[in-house]
Write a protein that holds these residues in place. Sequence first.
Motif, PDB file in Angstrom:
ATOM      1  N   PHE A 196       0.831  -1.207   0.000  1.00 22.54           N
ATOM      2  CA  PHE A 196       0.000   0.000   0.000  1.00 22.54           C
ATOM      3  C   PHE A 196       0.868   1.261   0.000  1.00 22.54           C
ATOM      4  N   TRP A 197       1.932   1.243   0.800  1.00 20.72           N
ATOM      5  CA  TRP A 197       2.825   2.410   0.842  1.00 20.72           C
ATOM      6  C   TRP A 197       3.494   2.640  -0.501  1.00 20.72           C
ATOM      7  N   TRP A 198       3.871   1.543  -1.070  1.00 26.11           N
ATOM      8  CA  TRP A 198       4.572   1.620  -2.359  1.00 26.11           C
ATOM      9  C   TRP A 198       3.677   2.302  -3.399  1.00 26.11           C
ATOM     10  N   THR A 199       2.411   1.844  -3.484  1.00 26.97           N
ATOM     11  CA  THR A 199       1.518   2.477  -4.456  1.00 26.97           C
ATOM     12  C   THR A 199       1.320   3.939  -4.109  1.00 26.97           C
ATOM     13  N   ARG A 200       1.248   4.248  -2.836  1.00 31.32           N
ATOM     14  CA  ARG A 200       1.027   5.646  -2.473  1.00 31.32           C
ATOM     15  C   ARG A 200       2.164   6.525  -2.963  1.00 31.32           C
ATOM     16  N   ALA A 201       3.389   6.010  -2.840  1.00 31.12           N
ATOM     17  CA  ALA A 201       4.530   6.845  -3.198  1.00 31.12           C
ATOM     18  C   ALA A 201       4.747   6.921  -4.697  1.00 31.12           C
ATOM     19  N   THR A 202       4.158   6.023  -5.465  1.00 29.13           N
ATOM     20  CA  THR A 202       4.528   5.992  -6.879  1.00 29.13           C
ATOM     21  C   THR A 202       3.400   6.300  -7.853  1.00 29.13           C
ATOM     22  N   PHE A 203       2.147   6.173  -7.433  1.00 29.28           N
ATOM     23  CA  PHE A 203       1.078   6.352  -8.409  1.00 29.28           C
ATOM     24  C   PHE A 203       0.374   7.683  -8.247  1.00 29.28           C
ATOM     25  N   PRO A 204       0.030   8.321  -9.375  1.00 27.05           N
ATOM     26  CA  PRO A 204      -0.847   9.479  -9.269  1.00 27.05           C
ATOM     27  C   PRO A 204      -2.274   9.036  -8.971  1.00 27.05           C
ATOM     28  N   ARG A 205      -3.065   9.980  -8.541  1.00 25.86           N
ATOM     29  CA  ARG A 205      -4.437   9.672  -8.154  1.00 25.86           C
ATOM     30  C   ARG A 205      -5.282   9.440  -9.397  1.00 25.86           C
ATOM     31  N   ILE A 206      -6.195   8.491  -9.281  1.00 26.57           N
ATOM     32  CA  ILE A 206      -7.074   8.196 -10.407  1.00 26.57           C
ATOM     33  C   ILE A 206      -8.252   9.164 -10.349  1.00 26.57           C
ATOM     34  N   ARG A 207      -8.890   9.374 -11.499  1.00 28.64           N
ATOM     35  CA  ARG A 207      -9.997  10.345 -11.515  1.00 28.64           C
ATOM     36  C   ARG A 207     -11.290   9.661 -11.113  1.00 28.64           C
ATOM     37  N   ILE A 208     -12.226  10.433 -10.573  1.00 23.74           N
ATOM     38  CA  ILE A 208     -13.386   9.786  -9.950  1.00 23.74           C
ATOM     39  C   ILE A 208     -14.210   8.997 -10.958  1.00 23.74           C
ATOM     40  N   ASP A 209     -14.410   9.542 -12.170  1.00 23.72           N
ATOM     41  CA  ASP A 209     -15.234   8.790 -13.122  1.00 23.72           C
ATOM     42  C   ASP A 209     -14.505   7.552 -13.619  1.00 23.72           C
ATOM     43  N   HIS A 210     -13.165   7.658 -13.743  1.00 21.40           N
ATOM     44  CA  HIS A 210     -12.409   6.470 -14.116  1.00 21.40           C
ATOM     45  C   HIS A 210     -12.508   5.406 -13.037  1.00 21.40           C
ATOM     46  N   MET A 211     -12.472   5.891 -11.798  1.00 21.45           N
ATOM     47  CA  MET A 211     -12.512   4.957 -10.686  1.00 21.45           C
ATOM     48  C   MET A 211     -13.828   4.197 -10.678  1.00 21.45           C
ATOM     49  N   LEU A 212     -14.943   4.926 -10.814  1.00 22.96           N
ATOM     50  CA  LEU A 212     -16.249   4.271 -10.824  1.00 22.96           C
ATOM     51  C   LEU A 212     -16.350   3.354 -12.030  1.00 22.96           C
ATOM     52  N   GLY A 213     -15.878   3.840 -13.189  1.00 23.05           N
ATOM     53  CA  GLY A 213     -15.932   3.030 -14.394  1.00 23.05           C
ATOM     54  C   GLY A 213     -15.142   1.748 -14.225  1.00 23.05           C
ATOM     55  N   MET A 214     -13.984   1.853 -13.591  1.00 25.32           N
ATOM     56  CA  MET A 214     -13.151   0.672 -13.434  1.00 25.32           C
ATOM     57  C   MET A 214     -13.866  -0.371 -12.587  1.00 25.32           C
ATOM     58  N   ALA A 215     -14.517   0.085 -11.524  1.00 24.02           N
ATOM     59  CA  ALA A 215     -15.196  -0.878 -10.662  1.00 24.02           C
ATOM     60  C   ALA A 215     -16.323  -1.569 -11.416  1.00 24.02           C
ATOM     61  N   TRP A 216     -17.171  -0.758 -12.083  1.00 25.86           N
ATOM     62  CA  TRP A 216     -18.364  -1.344 -12.682  1.00 25.86           C
ATOM     63  C   TRP A 216     -18.045  -2.106 -13.958  1.00 25.86           C
ATOM     64  N   LYS A 217     -17.104  -1.595 -14.728  1.00 25.65           N
ATOM     65  CA  LYS A 217     -16.869  -2.210 -16.035  1.00 25.65           C
ATOM     66  C   LYS A 217     -15.816  -3.292 -15.990  1.00 25.65           C
ATOM     67  N   ALA A 218     -14.914  -3.247 -15.031  1.00 23.50           N
ATOM     68  CA  ALA A 218     -13.858  -4.255 -15.021  1.00 23.50           C
ATOM     69  C   ALA A 218     -13.930  -5.162 -13.801  1.00 23.50           C
ATOM     70  N   LEU A 219     -13.899  -4.574 -12.611  1.00 26.89           N
ATOM     71  CA  LEU A 219     -13.742  -5.405 -11.421  1.00 26.89           C
ATOM     72  C   LEU A 219     -14.960  -6.293 -11.159  1.00 26.89           C
ATOM     73  N   VAL A 220     -16.162  -5.720 -11.287  1.00 31.15           N
ATOM     74  CA  VAL A 220     -17.363  -6.511 -10.994  1.00 31.15           C
ATOM     75  C   VAL A 220     -17.508  -7.675 -11.973  1.00 31.15           C
ATOM     76  N   PRO A 221     -17.392  -7.460 -13.303  1.00 28.63           N
ATOM     77  CA  PRO A 221     -17.448  -8.621 -14.204  1.00 28.63           C
ATOM     78  C   PRO A 221     -16.378  -9.653 -13.913  1.00 28.63           C
ATOM     79  N   ILE A 222     -15.159  -9.182 -13.638  1.00 31.74           N
ATOM     80  CA  ILE A 222     -14.083 -10.138 -13.368  1.00 31.74           C
ATOM     81  C   ILE A 222     -14.430 -10.960 -12.131  1.00 31.74           C
ATOM     82  N   ALA A 223     -14.897 -10.292 -11.103  1.00 34.31           N
ATOM     83  CA  ALA A 223     -15.212 -10.995  -9.865  1.00 34.31           C
ATOM     84  C   ALA A 223     -16.338 -11.994 -10.099  1.00 34.31           C
ATOM     85  N   LEU A 224     -17.326 -11.622 -10.917  1.00 34.84           N
ATOM     86  CA  LEU A 224     -18.445 -12.527 -11.187  1.00 34.84           C
ATOM     87  C   LEU A 224     -17.972 -13.771 -11.944  1.00 34.84           C
TER      88      LEU A 224
END
Lengths: 368, 168, 392
Positions: free
Chosen positions: C306-334
């Motif tokens: 978690f620390w590593w990602t904090r120090a190296t990644f820029p913040r994701i944008r809110i619509d991208h974040m929501l899109g990623m959850a609904w369009k990628a993570l939920v189908p993958i998990a299903l």
Amino acid sequence: MLKTESITLNLGPQHPSTHGVFRIKVELDGEAVRDLEPVMGYLHRGIEKISEDRTYVQVVPLTDRLDYICAMTNNQAYAMAVEKMAGIKVPERAEYIRVIMAEFTRIINHLLAVGFLWNELGAYFTPLLYCYRERERILDLFEKTCGSRLTCNYIRPGGVSLDLPEGFIPEAKKLTSHLKTFTDELNTMLTKNEIFISRTVDVGILPADLAINSSITGPMLRASGVPYDIRKVDNYSIYDRFDFDVPTCDHGDVWDRYYQHILEIYQSIRILEQALDTIPDGKVMGRRASRSLRRPPKDEAYGRIESPKGELGFYVVGDGSKNPYRLRIRPPSMINLSALKEMCEGQKIQDLIVILGSVNIVLGEVDR
Amino acid sequence: MPKVTNDEILAKLKEKYPDAVVDVPELIDFTVAVKSEALFDVGVFLRDECGLDYIADLTAVDRPERFEVVYHLYSIIDETTAPFVLKVYLEDKENPVLASVTPLWQGANFQECEVYDLMGIHFEGHPDLKRILLWEGFPGHPLRKDFEDRTFSFKELEPTRPTDPDKV
Amino acid sequence: MEFLKDLFVNIGLWFSGWLTGFMPAWGVEVVTGFLGAIILVFIGLFAVLILTWGERKVIGRMQDRIGPNRWGPYGLFQPIADGIKMLTKEDIIPTGADRWVHLVAPILVIIPAVLIYAVIPFGDGLRGADLNIGILYIVALSTIGTISILMAGWSSNNKYSLLGAFRAVAQLITYEIPLVLSIITVVLLTGSMSMVEIVENQTVPYMVSMPLVFLVFMVAASAELYRAPFDMIEADSELIAGYFTEYSGMKFVMFFMAEYINLLAMSGVIVTLFMGGWRFFGLEEILPFLNPFIFFAKCAFVIFLFWWTRATFPRIRIDHMLGMAWKALVPIALVNLLLVGLVDKLVEGTLLTSGVLLIVNIIEMVILLAILDKVGGKTRAKTMERVAAQQG
């Protein structure tokens, strides 16, 4: 009927991402920006008015305080305007030193621009601190040369105040090659980052015609695809002797403005390499400079240079006395904000911060 | 567009608007002074027909007898090196009014606000003329030569509050 | 030597045995329960001290600086100094704030964070309570934290706080789903919701046999924790400090502590669900007293990620974040859930199941990446092309 109300958010004047005391009145529709109005003036010190009571040379320290991370180029712009008005000739070595200092300053500015942009993207200081580390090396050189790191007060009308210290040239050469490696590293690490691309591509697009109409200059204009660089156009100082390109990007979004900075660092390094190789010996201050500034002509001149942020112009009106009758500073930071509203409309508030970061303002220059 | 020199622009300008040019002072930069009433038309002409698409600098000088509003124009497309300096003399020192060029060059927006703020020259037709660096209610215009050089009391420097509380 | 073998459990047994000497049975229950609760809370509080120091030190190193080094050896006492500073700060309630909600929010945020520790098994027999719905309990608790964030954002009478709270709710609703779906996958395979049984069932850690589920869970967990690159609710470059912008002094510390207590708790959950908890290649059988150390070492590894990602990644944008959850993570998990269910039904034997699962996961990963690239990758491909052209 469901109706949503818009929120008015006062971004600043105390806000971590406004680069100082800058305020943006934003009209928000949820997360989206509907309207905005930049509000400035919190750092207004009246430098133009103060200059009217000072002699021409006494104004130089004031110019340090404009864009306080690019003191050298501010000095140079002012010195060139005064030289143009008073007809002062600058020795060749001084011109070379000016070019070296200006290009180092450009690298400082561009590194910080990249670093702060990443900070605003939320990278939690990491790229910024690496950029800061390299900036410190350059500032060490500045300190060695003129005794001061930020407010250099080094380039004066007629030349530069002191000659280069011993061992400057080899050290600067070493630093230049080191900077090249560092920029390569920066480019590899940052440019293709997935989140970075998704955050910046097609965000805050500035079309070329709007950029020209809004008097936007510098890296921002070139990122929109207009190859306009005053170093090439005016060929001021001795820039015609060096071989360098004017890189451009063509979409005018935040990613382009970021990449424009990286490209320009490479060109600055090219200029530095040539200048450090060919710098001649000689005097660094024109002999008659101080005499002609005691009784300058009753004339007026507009001198401009390509400062790291854009066109930095000084309009000097002399009335024959030893003080300027009127001194006008044309601040690139402030005028580059002209199209902020057009760039931000319809974007998210997170993008607004990033767009502001890509404009790269310094409030000392915006408010003067 | 071929590169036009400032002399050619002046000749064209004189041809198109014979009455507009008031003065061509001998200065380092090529300077043309035009009538204040003709400024907007001249601006349109310079931008559209002479290719001066870039207003680098807009400022004003307070002379003892008049205000001079100065426009430094360049062409980015033609990459002109020497500025085309357009000047407007405003003899009326009490109530200086001039047409705004912001509709022509958006880059003039903040600079006109600044001239209005610090020099007190009104620009007619400006979309949002306001004090940009100083606050509403600041006494006087500091860059004028007759600006009182003294310490102000806090009461004098009090900003005037906007009437509509929802606006801020 | 027998005593040393399972040091912590034996201390507990010895202590309750000592108590029975002069106490009725219910008294022993009360005293041991009370002491256990205190120990669990102190694990959380101690974690705050260590983790704040560690985060600053680790990120400092990543950023080419030293980090805290003034107070104590290696700056270890820095968190204590910070705590004293925070305690002496003025407690401000902004004008126009909803006073009571403003006061209650920081208390409410820290309670569910501490409560999670009740069900996390730190070792064999080392746990607060072995609930048979342990994981459900954790999911329920993590939702309460968000209510307190909404309370803090709403009551502060500050627009930044409000925006932060909005984002928090949107983020929670979105990322709860992939999180729970990947938990269900684990529960399906184990056949139990009890944390202890989940650990005991992992002969092969689920991280190895189901890397895709683990990835989905990691991403969802970092969103759940509001850590980078999903730290929109306190995005310091946009919202100053998000929902706790108006909090000062001790109330600020409460939010701060809750963040770190949650961090350790969530990494504990990750370790339990996917990394085999206190088990480490049979070492836990030979030297049982090492159990908690193995557990915390694994936690430290997760936290380091978690620390590593904090120090190296820029913040994701809110619509991208929501899109990623609904369009990628939920189908993958299903899809994961479906496949794991099928494999579990068709294949017999633990090791064989693990092997088949790993192969299925890898194939799934390849196919999913190809599909995602095809569906969502058009604009991205164009951009990449442009980026490459610019660079070349």
